[in-house]
Design an enzyme around this catalytic site. Structure first.
Site, PDB file in Angstrom:
ATOM      1  N   MET A  38       0.846  -1.201   0.000  1.00 17.09           N
ATOM      2  CA  MET A  38       0.000   0.000   0.000  1.00 17.09           C
ATOM      3  C   MET A  38       0.880   1.251   0.000  1.00 17.09           C
ATOM      4  O   MET A  38       1.907   1.281   0.681  1.00 17.09           O
ATOM      5  CB  MET A  38      -0.910   0.011   1.227  1.00 17.09           C
ATOM      6  CG  MET A  38      -1.726  -1.250   1.411  1.00 17.09           C
ATOM      7  SD  MET A  38      -2.750  -1.151   2.897  1.00 17.09           S
ATOM      8  CE  MET A  38      -3.277  -2.853   3.070  1.00 17.09           C
ATOM      9  N   MET A  69      -1.789  -2.379  -4.020  1.00 14.12           N
ATOM     10  CA  MET A  69      -2.825  -1.373  -3.785  1.00 14.12           C
ATOM     11  C   MET A  69      -2.137  -0.014  -3.880  1.00 14.12           C
ATOM     12  O   MET A  69      -1.986   0.713  -2.891  1.00 14.12           O
ATOM     13  CB  MET A  69      -3.486  -1.602  -2.425  1.00 14.12           C
ATOM     14  CG  MET A  69      -4.364  -2.825  -2.401  1.00 14.12           C
ATOM     15  SD  MET A  69      -4.944  -3.273  -0.746  1.00 14.12           S
ATOM     16  CE  MET A  69      -3.591  -4.338  -0.231  1.00 14.12           C
ATOM     17  N   MET A 141     -12.404  -7.965  -3.614  1.00 14.16           N
ATOM     18  CA  MET A 141     -12.267  -7.404  -2.272  1.00 14.16           C
ATOM     19  C   MET A 141     -13.629  -7.391  -1.579  1.00 14.16           C
ATOM     20  O   MET A 141     -14.605  -6.846  -2.109  1.00 14.16           O
ATOM     21  CB  MET A 141     -11.711  -5.983  -2.336  1.00 14.16           C
ATOM     22  CG  MET A 141     -10.281  -5.876  -2.852  1.00 14.16           C
ATOM     23  SD  MET A 141      -9.078  -6.739  -1.821  1.00 14.16           S
ATOM     24  CE  MET A 141      -9.278  -5.916  -0.220  1.00 14.16           C
TER      25      MET A 141
END
Length: 216
Positions: A38, A69, A141
């Site tokens: 992330m 991500m 997700m």
């Protein structure tokens, strides 16, 4: 019945003892190791990057399931592939257009790495149709990406059935977010064949039984 791939998320592991926790999962029967990357822009959290993936490659033979991500994922495909990623998944929402998504998929595969594409909870699964015959994996997700320990969103799991019906038989359909022994059954009933779990595995008293419960 096909084997369900269990991919423990190290986001819930003890980062001070990461090698130990990965070995625990490996001995307990995990199939892959899920690595959440992330950048603090695409999602509101910052985790780990290329150097950590390289270090993980040195301590486990399990496939490294790297979930990007991040913004501009195409710029990071080669470094992550060279660091030892076996699967690289990027987000549909992080790319600009059809051509860029196609190019990113091809770039991942050019390094001999499996290519995955993921969608957030609010994204319609229809957007995946043009890519289902190109990727090796779709990641659904079932929480908003960014933080572990969130509550499972049932409506998101229903996208699994859609992807299963539209895809080829060899596609890996992975689910990530709020996965435990109960929600795993829901996801598998819709056709998921890969489960990512963090807290349920790493916060459990018996990691072996947790992995068995997810698989069975």
């Amino acid at each position: 019945m096909e084997k369900v791939i269990i991919s423990p998320s190290i986001l819930s592991a003890d980062f001070a003892n990461l090698e130990k926790d990965i070995k625990r999962a490996e001995i307990a029967g995990a199939d892959w190791i899920h690595v959440d990357v992330m950048d603090g822009h695409f999602v509101p959290n910052i985790t780990i990057g290329i150097p950590v993936v390289k270090s993980l490659r040195a301590i486990t033979n399990l496939p490294l399931d790297v979930h990007l991500m991040i913004e501009n994922p195409d710029q990071y495909i080669e470094p992550f592939a060279n660091a030892g990623a076996d699967i690289i998944t990027f987000h549909y929402e992080a790319e600009i257009d059809y051509k860029q998504i196609k190019d990113t998929i091809l770039k991942i595969k050019s390094f001999g790495v499996k290519a995955g594409i993921s969608i957030k909870p609010k994204t319609n699964p229809d957007v995946l149709i043009p890519y289902l015959n190109e990727v090796d994996m779709v990641l659904i997700m079932t929480v908003e990406p960014g933080f572990g320990g969130q509550k499972f969103i049932q409506e998101c799991a229903e996208k699994i059935k859609f992807v299963k019906e539209k895809s080829n038989k060899d596609l890996i359909i992975q689910v990530d977010g709020g996965i435990n022994d109960i929600t795993a059954k829901i996801c598998k009933s819709y056709g998921a064949n890969s489960l990512v779990a963090g807290n349920y595995i790493y916060k459990s008293e018996d990691i072996v039984q947790s992995i068995k419960a997810l698989r069975n």
